[in-house]
Each structure stands twice: as structure tokens, then as C-alpha cells.
Design a protein around this motif. Structure first.
Motif, PDB file in Angstrom:
ATOM      1  N   VAL A   1       0.852  -1.192   0.000  1.00  0.00           N
ATOM      2  CA  VAL A   1       0.000   0.000   0.000  1.00  0.00           C
ATOM      3  C   VAL A   1       0.889   1.243   0.000  1.00  0.00           C
ATOM      4  N   ASP A   2       0.710   2.102  -0.998  1.00  0.00           N
ATOM      5  CA  ASP A   2       1.575   3.284  -1.105  1.00  0.00           C
ATOM      6  C   ASP A   2       1.114   4.382  -0.150  1.00  0.00           C
ATOM      7  N   PRO A   3       1.865   5.482  -0.041  1.00  0.00           N
ATOM      8  CA  PRO A   3       1.520   6.530   0.932  1.00  0.00           C
ATOM      9  C   PRO A   3       0.139   7.152   0.730  1.00  0.00           C
ATOM     10  N   ASP A   4      -0.414   7.040  -0.470  1.00  0.00           N
ATOM     11  CA  ASP A   4      -1.744   7.598  -0.733  1.00  0.00           C
ATOM     12  C   ASP A   4      -2.859   6.573  -0.509  1.00  0.00           C
ATOM     13  N   GLY A   5      -2.496   5.372  -0.075  1.00  0.00           N
ATOM     14  CA  GLY A   5      -3.504   4.360   0.222  1.00  0.00           C
ATOM     15  C   GLY A   5      -3.839   3.425  -0.920  1.00  0.00           C
ATOM     16  N   PHE A   6      -3.110   3.500  -2.042  1.00  0.00           N
ATOM     17  CA  PHE A   6      -3.387   2.654  -3.204  1.00  0.00           C
ATOM     18  C   PHE A   6      -2.556   1.373  -3.132  1.00  0.00           C
ATOM     19  N   LEU A   7      -3.137   0.277  -3.586  1.00  0.00           N
ATOM     20  CA  LEU A   7      -2.473  -1.018  -3.560  1.00  0.00           C
ATOM     21  C   LEU A   7      -1.580  -1.150  -4.795  1.00  0.00           C
ATOM     22  N   ALA A   8      -0.280  -0.994  -4.604  1.00  0.00           N
ATOM     23  CA  ALA A   8       0.674  -0.924  -5.722  1.00  0.00           C
ATOM     24  C   ALA A   8       1.254  -2.302  -6.046  1.00  0.00           C
ATOM     25  N   VAL A   9       0.393  -3.242  -6.412  1.00  0.00           N
ATOM     26  CA  VAL A   9       0.860  -4.559  -6.856  1.00  0.00           C
ATOM     27  C   VAL A   9       0.828  -4.596  -8.378  1.00  0.00           C
ATOM     28  N   ARG A  10       1.752  -5.346  -8.943  1.00  0.00           N
ATOM     29  CA  ARG A  10       1.849  -5.471 -10.393  1.00  0.00           C
ATOM     30  C   ARG A  10       0.921  -6.586 -10.862  1.00  0.00           C
ATOM     31  N   ALA A  11       0.204  -6.330 -11.956  1.00  0.00           N
ATOM     32  CA  ALA A  11      -0.723  -7.303 -12.528  1.00  0.00           C
ATOM     33  C   ALA A  11      -0.369  -7.536 -13.992  1.00  0.00           C
ATOM     34  N   GLU A  12      -0.359  -8.804 -14.398  1.00  0.00           N
ATOM     35  CA  GLU A  12      -0.007  -9.167 -15.770  1.00  0.00           C
ATOM     36  C   GLU A  12      -1.021 -10.173 -16.308  1.00  0.00           C
ATOM     37  N   VAL A  13      -1.235 -10.150 -17.624  1.00  0.00           N
ATOM     38  CA  VAL A  13      -2.103 -11.150 -18.260  1.00  0.00           C
ATOM     39  C   VAL A  13      -1.417 -11.664 -19.515  1.00  0.00           C
ATOM     40  N   TYR A  14      -1.470 -13.001 -19.669  1.00  0.00           N
ATOM     41  CA  TYR A  14      -0.853 -13.684 -20.801  1.00  0.00           C
ATOM     42  C   TYR A  14      -1.928 -14.470 -21.545  1.00  0.00           C
ATOM     43  N   VAL A  15      -1.871 -14.443 -22.875  1.00  0.00           N
ATOM     44  CA  VAL A  15      -2.747 -15.267 -23.704  1.00  0.00           C
ATOM     45  C   VAL A  15      -1.866 -16.242 -24.470  1.00  0.00           C
ATOM     46  N   ASN A  16      -2.089 -17.517 -24.245  1.00  0.00           N
ATOM     47  CA  ASN A  16      -1.289 -18.576 -24.871  1.00  0.00           C
ATOM     48  C   ASN A  16       0.204 -18.333 -24.674  1.00  0.00           C
ATOM     49  N   GLY A  17       0.552 -17.862 -23.475  1.00  0.00           N
ATOM     50  CA  GLY A  17       1.947 -17.678 -23.103  1.00  0.00           C
ATOM     51  C   GLY A  17       2.551 -16.343 -23.449  1.00  0.00           C
ATOM     52  N   SER A  18       1.859 -15.508 -24.212  1.00  0.00           N
ATOM     53  CA  SER A  18       2.394 -14.205 -24.607  1.00  0.00           C
ATOM     54  C   SER A  18       1.812 -13.100 -23.735  1.00  0.00           C
ATOM     55  N   LEU A  19       2.679 -12.223 -23.227  1.00  0.00           N
ATOM     56  CA  LEU A  19       2.232 -11.106 -22.400  1.00  0.00           C
ATOM     57  C   LEU A  19       1.402 -10.141 -23.242  1.00  0.00           C
ATOM     58  N   VAL A  20       0.184  -9.873 -22.786  1.00  0.00           N
ATOM     59  CA  VAL A  20      -0.725  -8.983 -23.505  1.00  0.00           C
ATOM     60  C   VAL A  20      -0.913  -7.664 -22.763  1.00  0.00           C
ATOM     61  N   GLY A  21      -0.965  -7.713 -21.430  1.00  0.00           N
ATOM     62  CA  GLY A  21      -1.199  -6.495 -20.654  1.00  0.00           C
ATOM     63  C   GLY A  21      -0.467  -6.534 -19.338  1.00  0.00           C
ATOM     64  N   GLU A  22      -0.132  -5.348 -18.823  1.00  0.00           N
ATOM     65  CA  GLU A  22       0.548  -5.229 -17.536  1.00  0.00           C
ATOM     66  C   GLU A  22       0.281  -3.846 -16.970  1.00  0.00           C
ATOM     67  N   ASP A  23       0.097  -3.784 -15.658  1.00  0.00           N
ATOM     68  CA  ASP A  23      -0.200  -2.499 -15.024  1.00  0.00           C
ATOM     69  C   ASP A  23       0.051  -2.623 -13.531  1.00  0.00           C
ATOM     70  N   LEU A  24       0.105  -1.484 -12.864  1.00  0.00           N
ATOM     71  CA  LEU A  24       0.073  -1.441 -11.417  1.00  0.00           C
ATOM     72  C   LEU A  24      -1.365  -1.167 -10.989  1.00  0.00           C
ATOM     73  N   VAL A  25      -1.850  -1.922 -10.025  1.00  0.00           N
ATOM     74  CA  VAL A  25      -3.229  -1.749  -9.561  1.00  0.00           C
ATOM     75  C   VAL A  25      -3.408  -0.376  -8.905  1.00  0.00           C
ATOM     76  N   SER A  26      -2.319   0.231  -8.484  1.00  0.00           N
ATOM     77  CA  SER A  26      -2.372   1.575  -7.888  1.00  0.00           C
ATOM     78  C   SER A  26      -2.721   2.653  -8.901  1.00  0.00           C
ATOM     79  N   ASN A  27      -2.848   2.301 -10.192  1.00  0.00           N
ATOM     80  CA  ASN A  27      -3.290   3.277 -11.193  1.00  0.00           C
ATOM     81  C   ASN A  27      -4.810   3.451 -11.208  1.00  0.00           C
TER      82      ASN A  27
END
Length: 323
Positions: A206-232
Motif C-alpha cells: 500500500v503506497d503513501p496515498d492508500g493505493f495497492l501498488a501490486v503489479r498485474a499481468e495477463v498472458y494469452v497462450n503464453g504471450s504477455l498482452v497487458g501489464e499495469d500497477l493496480v495503484s493506477n
């Protein structure tokens, strides 16, 4: 602590994931029971079974970590809204009203899928995934779950899980033109898992502003399609819970999805940004794997579409006021 439900040798179990084993709750308690008791009481249960032998995790099949009382799904990532609106409206646009409050819709708690289950979609040409983190509500001593402040709401957050809000975008687009929904474009399946990670386990993210700054990724058939920080997200998880409780109530077992993360958290966003249907929609046999830092991963395979019985279109009526 990690809370899970599983099947082993034809028998269902509910309890803790401790290292590389699963251990049943004492006294035949269920996940629903534990959520109703709250986080502090769960810690006491954990201490009571922490040294139990349990069953190797590799030998069980994980089920969805709970049967939700309800499922709310927010739309909290500005980048996601920008991309999807470009596909729907032909240009990127975020409505002024989006910034005013964390909007959500209710989805189906009766079609919840486990972390390795196959999804059986309706007949659709635009099957999509949505990468999300969901908060799971538990009991708290501070209030009854109605009209919570964000501070009070934080004490109702039992833990977090990964959520895949499967979506049939062509069905959803038709429904939304009626200015209600989505319904059948969404409610055929939502994946949760692999377990519930209790809120204390993620406190360090949890960052100083209260947001959960964990990294999230999604793969389709093994290839990375999306990635973001949940704190966005535009709002924190306590603010999601507080808004859900406004003139209403949240209860133990409620699940609140963050909404789809940005930067490729779903195909629909990429279709809008690319102004064409690339990457292609999901098809039978495709595998979608989601990984969230501090929580774990889920993998869903797309099964064959299921055709539903037909219904007629609306009939023209006389609008007579008397029989």
C-alpha cells in the motif's frame, strides 16, 4: 494468511494454504464462517492448525475461494476507459461523470469459476478477458457495513483475490445501446482465485496515498498482452467499499472487483487503441493466465461456446388500455 477451497479425492475442503500444503479449518468451519468472524478471529484459527500435516497443495484442485454473497465490479482505471471508448465511440473519451464517483455494476454470483476452470461462453465473435483484483469483505467490529467512511470501510476488507471478468463484447455492445446492463455479455462466468490473501499480507504494497501498488499481468497462450500497477486505479479499495455501502450495505462474502487495469488489461481496450480487432478475440482452446504480485495466478481455458434456446424479438403491441 491464504484462504482457499479445494477438492481432493472426491471430497471438498476449506481452510488455509500453508506453504506447500492445505489444512482444513478446525471444527468443520467454512470460508463463509471465517469471513463472518472477521480477520482477527481468523488469525486465532490459523495458529490452532499451523502445525497440522494437511494435504500437499499439488494434490488438490483449487475451487473458487468463496461463494460470493454478491459481486460488484467497478470501472476504476482511466486508461481502460480511454481505450474501450475509442473502440465503442470511435474516439477516446472519458465522461466527466466517471471522475465523480467509482461506478460499478452487479454481476452474477452463481456463475463463479475456480482458478483453473474452463469457461463455456455464449455464442460470440468477441470473447474477451478482464484482468482485475477483487476485495473480499469480512466482518468488522467498527460498523454494520452501511454508509461507511473510507476509514471504516478499510476494516471490512478481509483480503484480496484475482478476478477475471469474462466478457462477450458483441453481446455487451448490443445490450448497452438499451442503456441498461451489461447482462448476458457478462454473467456467464467470472473467475476468482487462486485463494484469498488476507489484507495484512499485502499491507507492505500500500503506497503513501492508500493505493495497492501490486503489479498485474495477463498472458494469452503464453504471450504477455497487458501489464499495469493496480495503484493506477482512480480510487482506493477502501473507497470502493465505502461507495458500495452508501445508502446500502456490504456484508461478509461480498466481492468488489477493481475493474479492468489499463495497458492491455483486456482486449477491448487494445481494439480501441489499435482501431482494429487485434489482438484477435479469444477462441476455444485459448489459455488466459493472470498473475498478480503478492496474490498468485489463475489460468482459464476457453471451452466451446454454448448456444442458448432462442427467444422471439419484441412484438408490436396495440397499447390498448382496456381489455
Amino acid at each position: 494468511m491464504r484462504i482457499a477451497r479445494w477438492t481432493h479425492a472426491g471430497t471438498d475442503g476449506e481452510g488455509f494454504v500453508i506453504g506447500d500444503r492445505v489444512v482444513d479449518f478446525p471444527d468443520a468451519l467454512t470460508v463463509a464462517d471465517v469471513l463472518a468472524r472477521g480477520l482477527a478471529a481468523t488469525g486465532e484459527l490459523f495458529e490452532a492448525v499451523a502445525d497440522a500435516a494437511g494435504t500437499p497443495l499439488r494434490e488438490v484442485r483449487l475451487r473458487a475461494p468463496l461463494a460470493p454473497a454478491s459481486v460488484r465490479d467497478f470501472v476504476a482505471f482511466e486508461e481502460h476507459v480511454e481505450g474501450v471508448s475509442a473502440g465503442v465511440e470511435g474516439k477516446s473519451h472519458v465522461a466527466d461523470e466517471w471522475y465523480e464517483a467509482p461506478t460499478f455494476y452487479f454481476t452474477n454470483p452463481h456463475t463463479i469459476l475456480g482458478p483453473a476452470d474452463e469457461v463455456s461462453p455464449p455464442v460470440t465473435e468477441r470473447l474477451d478477458f478482464e484482468l482485475e483484483v477483487a476485495v473480499v469483505v469480512g466482518a468488522a467490529d467498527s460498523a454494520d457495513g452501511a454508509n461507511l467512511t473510507a476509514d471504516a470501510a478499510s476494516r471490512h476488507i478481509f483480503g484480496y483475490t484475482i478476478m477475471n471478468d469474462w466478457s462477450a463484447r458483441d453481446l455487451q455492445a448490443r445490450e448497452m445501446r438499451v442503456r441498461l446492463g451489461p447482462c448476458k455479455g457478462k454473467d456467464f462466468g467470472t473467475t476468482l482465485g487462486p485463494w484469498i490473501v488476507t489484507a495484512d499480507e499485502l499491507a507492505g504494497f500500500v503506497d503513501p496515498d492508500g493505493f495497492l501498488a501490486v503489479r498485474a499481468e495477463v498472458y494469452v497462450n503464453g504471450s504477455l498482452v497487458g501489464e499495469d500497477l493496480v495503484s493506477n486505479a482512480g480510487w482506493t479499495f477502501p473507497e470502493f467499499v465505502a461507495y458500495a455501502s452508501r445508502n446500502s450495505r456490504v456484508v461478509p462474502g461480498d466481492v468488489l472487483g477493481s475493474g479492468t487495469v489499463g495497458n492491455g488489461g483486456c482486449l477491448g481496450e487494445l481494439w480501441g487503441r489499435n482501431q482494429e480487432v487485434t489482438p484477435p478475440p479469444l477462441r476455444a482452446g485459448d489459455e488466459v493466465r493472470m498473475v498478480v504480485e503478492g496474490i498468485g495466478e489463475i489460468t482459464g481455458r476457453v471451452g466451446q461456446s454454448v448456444a442458448a434456446p432462442s427467444l422471439p424479438p419484441a412484438r408490436k403491441r396495440s397499447r390498448a388500455r382496456r381489455r
